[in-house]
Design a protein around this motif. Structure first.
Motif, mmCIF file in Angstrom:
data_model
loop_
_atom_site.group_PDB
_atom_site.id
_atom_site.type_symbol
_atom_site.label_atom_id
_atom_site.label_comp_id
_atom_site.label_asym_id
_atom_site.label_seq_id
_atom_site.Cartn_x
_atom_site.Cartn_y
_atom_site.Cartn_z
ATOM 1 N N UNK A 153 8.058 79.843 -39.274
ATOM 2 C CA UNK A 153 9.158 78.901 -39.141
ATOM 3 C C UNK A 153 10.208 79.134 -40.226
ATOM 4 N N UNK A 154 11.442 78.785 -39.963
ATOM 5 C CA UNK A 154 12.529 79.103 -40.888
ATOM 6 C C UNK A 154 12.472 78.343 -42.194
ATOM 7 N N UNK A 155 11.714 77.274 -42.242
ATOM 8 C CA UNK A 155 11.729 76.447 -43.452
ATOM 9 C C UNK A 155 11.051 77.104 -44.632
ATOM 10 N N UNK A 209 15.048 69.378 -34.678
ATOM 11 C CA UNK A 209 14.000 70.041 -33.901
ATOM 12 C C UNK A 209 14.476 71.466 -33.688
ATOM 13 N N UNK A 210 13.561 72.424 -33.631
ATOM 14 C CA UNK A 210 14.011 73.815 -33.499
ATOM 15 C C UNK A 210 13.022 74.638 -32.679
ATOM 16 N N UNK A 211 13.564 75.666 -32.030
ATOM 17 C CA UNK A 211 12.767 76.650 -31.296
ATOM 18 C C UNK A 211 13.293 78.021 -31.681
ATOM 19 N N UNK A 223 0.997 74.404 -38.503
ATOM 20 C CA UNK A 223 -0.179 75.250 -38.618
ATOM 21 C C UNK A 223 0.109 76.396 -39.572
ATOM 22 N N UNK A 224 -0.963 77.151 -39.933
ATOM 23 C CA UNK A 224 -0.767 78.307 -40.815
ATOM 24 C C UNK A 224 0.203 79.292 -40.208
ATOM 25 N N UNK A 225 0.095 79.508 -38.906
ATOM 26 C CA UNK A 225 0.996 80.460 -38.264
ATOM 27 C C UNK A 225 2.426 79.966 -38.323
ATOM 28 N N UNK A 226 2.589 78.672 -38.133
ATOM 29 C CA UNK A 226 3.939 78.120 -38.187
ATOM 30 C C UNK A 226 4.513 78.238 -39.579
ATOM 31 N N UNK A 235 8.384 77.056 -33.593
ATOM 32 C CA UNK A 235 8.808 75.797 -32.992
ATOM 33 C C UNK A 235 8.378 74.633 -33.878
ATOM 34 N N UNK A 236 9.269 73.671 -34.079
ATOM 35 C CA UNK A 236 8.935 72.523 -34.912
ATOM 36 C C UNK A 236 9.812 71.337 -34.584
ATOM 37 N N UNK A 237 9.359 70.176 -35.010
ATOM 38 C CA UNK A 237 10.120 68.937 -34.788
ATOM 39 C C UNK A 237 10.282 68.178 -36.090
ATOM 40 N N UNK A 238 11.374 67.439 -36.177
ATOM 41 C CA UNK A 238 11.640 66.552 -37.307
ATOM 42 C C UNK A 238 11.528 67.264 -38.660
#
Length: 551
Positions: free
Chosen positions: A496-498, A170-172, A489-492, A185-188
């Motif tokens: 997000x780092x991935x 999980x990350x913030x 989401x598109x924004x994520x 922000x994301x999980x799993x």
């Protein structure tokens, strides 16, 4: 109709057409007879409304429609009688001062296709670089498939993650001042260490973590990152490690083939070998086609319609502008483009000339696109649209000659090129794939059209080289190895780092292995015996006149 030629200079033609009021009025009478049985008006039985009353009520609209039809017919008659071959749609303009009920004076301007000299197609010599399929290339592809099918085994709680392991977190994400940013922000999220999928430094800092660990990662977003507010900026990610898994052994065996829906490893190997061979053949053809077009360009020089060059240039320029917006520094990319505007215009001119040459060669040698081939093209193109719009698209192409020509042009061009390959003297030379790709890339300056027999200028040498046909295994390998990653989401997706921002390509012209017949269908249309008069005429530009004609 009275016709007066007012300009005959180079490829430019201009005419003045005078359409008499009597001819226009005759068309109004024809339309009245057609409409009268359908008209309804209080006090009259259906179909019994007097023609003079209909004329009184609807005369101006009927006259305008008649004028539009008369202008369209007159232009088509002009093109047919003068045996003109317009390079682009003629410009048609109703002269100032026209009033309903008077003679109409129409100005028609156009550029015509040049008389292309008989192309010199004898004595063409080409080298065909052939690339045998190496066993290690097939093995490499098999290994990629095996890696995609590998299983992940849960590691012990005290196991320390190493490169090659799968870490779920999980990350913030936070900016340098500690504020969480949108989409960070994301999980799993599954992270395969060493995959290189994440922004620099993210995966490296997960080496050594264990299940249950909390850690803060310090990273810097790449300068070319898609989310501009984060590009080049430092950030932190608060990480909670949910699990660590180790990769099982990747095996190239019968089970691998069966997991892919095939009967045997031999079948899988054969398919991969055939796929690689097809890729090599595509590269070989690209190289030969560029060499062929270079020879055609070197051996022919004739005037080409400026309007076609302008249309081709505008298409290239639009593509460049679009690509420039995706550069790390769009303004710098645009400035560089502006400095090379003349070079790109030479590219456009060469492409037009090559298109006319290929069309002339095809027409002279009976090259055609059959109805069956055209229907297959149409069906393939329709698949790009939603199911409910496909029939509408197919009807549009069937009714619009220019749309059909544009769809047909790439196939027609390839058939002409194949004909020239059959005529050419070809020598084979074995090469490696790297050598073939390097040969294609090194020819970009020539292939893009900047080099002609009187122009030893190789600019702009944009690096838009060989596009590798991605094997299926590469396509699959590009997918995330983790199947249980939470959707974002598109924004994520942007923040997000991935998702590492892809490297931006330098703006580059449309590859010149495609001649003008692909983007300017007029040449291909004429090459197949179609009359240019069938093409729709532009709407006349009525400056102060009360009407504009429909073409």
């Amino acid at each position: 109709m009275q016709t007066v030629e007012t300009l005959n200079e180079g490829l430019k033609r201009a005419f003045t057409l005078t359409i008499t009021a009597k001819d226009i009025d005759a068309k109004v009478d024809v339309e009245l007879k057609r409409l009268a049985p359908q008209m309804k008006m209080p006090g009259f039985r259906p179909g019994k409304v007097p023609a003079n009353l209909i004329r009184k009520m609807h005369g101006p609209a009927l006259t305008q429609d008649a004028l539009n039809a008369a202008i369209q017919e007159s232009v088509q008659t002009l093109v047919a009688e003068k045996q003109l071959r317009p390079a682009m749609q003629p410009s048609v303009e109703l002269e100032d001062g026209y009033d309903l009920g008077k003679d109409a004076v129409v100005k028609v301007e156009m550029e015509v296709l040049p008389q292309v000299p008989a192309p010199a197609i004898d004595g063409i010599k080409l080298e065909r670089l052939t690339v045998p399929v190496a066993d290690d290339a097939v093995t490499e592809q098999l290994q990629k498939f095996a890696d995609q099918q590998k299983k992940w085994d849960d590691a012990a709680d005290d196991y320390v993650a190493a490169m090659g392991d799968l870490v779920t977190v999980d990350f913030v994400g936070k900016t340098a001042d500690g504020v969480a940013f949108d989409g960070g922000t994301g999980t799993d999220m599954g992270v395969e260490l060493g995959s290189g999928r994440l922004i620099p430094g993210f995966e490296d800092q997960l080496v050594g973590v264990k299940t249950g660990d909390d850690k803060v990662l310090n990273v810097t977003f790449p300068e070319e990152y898609q989310e501009k507010s984060l590009a080049g900026q430092p950030a932190t990610f608060d990480i909670t490690v949910k699990s660590v898994k180790t990769a099982g052994e990747s095996k190239i065996d019968e089970d691998l083939a069966k997991s892919l829906g095939l009967e045997s490893l031999e079948q899988l190997t054969g398919l991969l070998k055939g796929q690689i061979e097809q890729e090599h053949n595509g590269l070989t053809r690209t190289h030969m086609k560029r060499k062929l077009l270079d020879q055609l360009a070197e051996g022919h020089d004739f005037e080409v319609p400026p309007s076609m060059v302008e249309a081709e240039f505008n298409q290239i320029w639009s593509q460049l502008q679009h690509e420039a917006t995706h550069e790390a520094d769009p303004e710098a990319a645009m400035a560089e483009m502006e400095g090379e505007r003349d070079d790109y215009r030479k590219i456009a001119e060469r492409r037009v000339r090559l298109g006319l040459l290929l069309s002339e060669i095809g027409q002279a040698n009976g090259v055609e696109v059959s109805n069956q081939e055209m229907q297959r093209l149409l069906a393939q193109a329709a698949q790009q649209y939603p199911a409910e719009q496909r029939q509408q698209f197919m009807q549009y192409v069937q009714q619009e000659p220019m749309a059909a020509a544009q769809l047909r042009a790439p196939l027609y061009e390839d058939k002409v090129v194949d004909f020239l390959f059959e005529k050419a003297e070809i020598t084979d030379r074995e090469a490696t794939r790297e050598e073939l790709e390097a040969a294609i890339e090194s020819e970009d300056g020539f292939a893009s059209g900047t080099h002609t027999h009187d122009h030893d200028n190789h600019k702009p040498k944009k690096k838009a080289a060989a596009k590798k046909a991605k094997p299926a295994s590469d396509e699959a390998a590009s997918d995330d190895a983790v199947t249980d990653e939470a959707p974002a989401s598109d924004a994520a997706d942007e923040a997000k780092p991935a998702k590492k921002a892809p490297a931006k390509k330098k703006a580059a012209p449309v590859e010149a292995e495609t001649a003008v017949t692909e983007s300017s269908p007029v040449a291909a249309e004429n090459a197949e015996g179609a009359e240019a008069a069938d093409a729709p005429v532009k709407k006349p530009r009525a400056k102060k006149a009360p009407t504009k004609t429909e073409a």
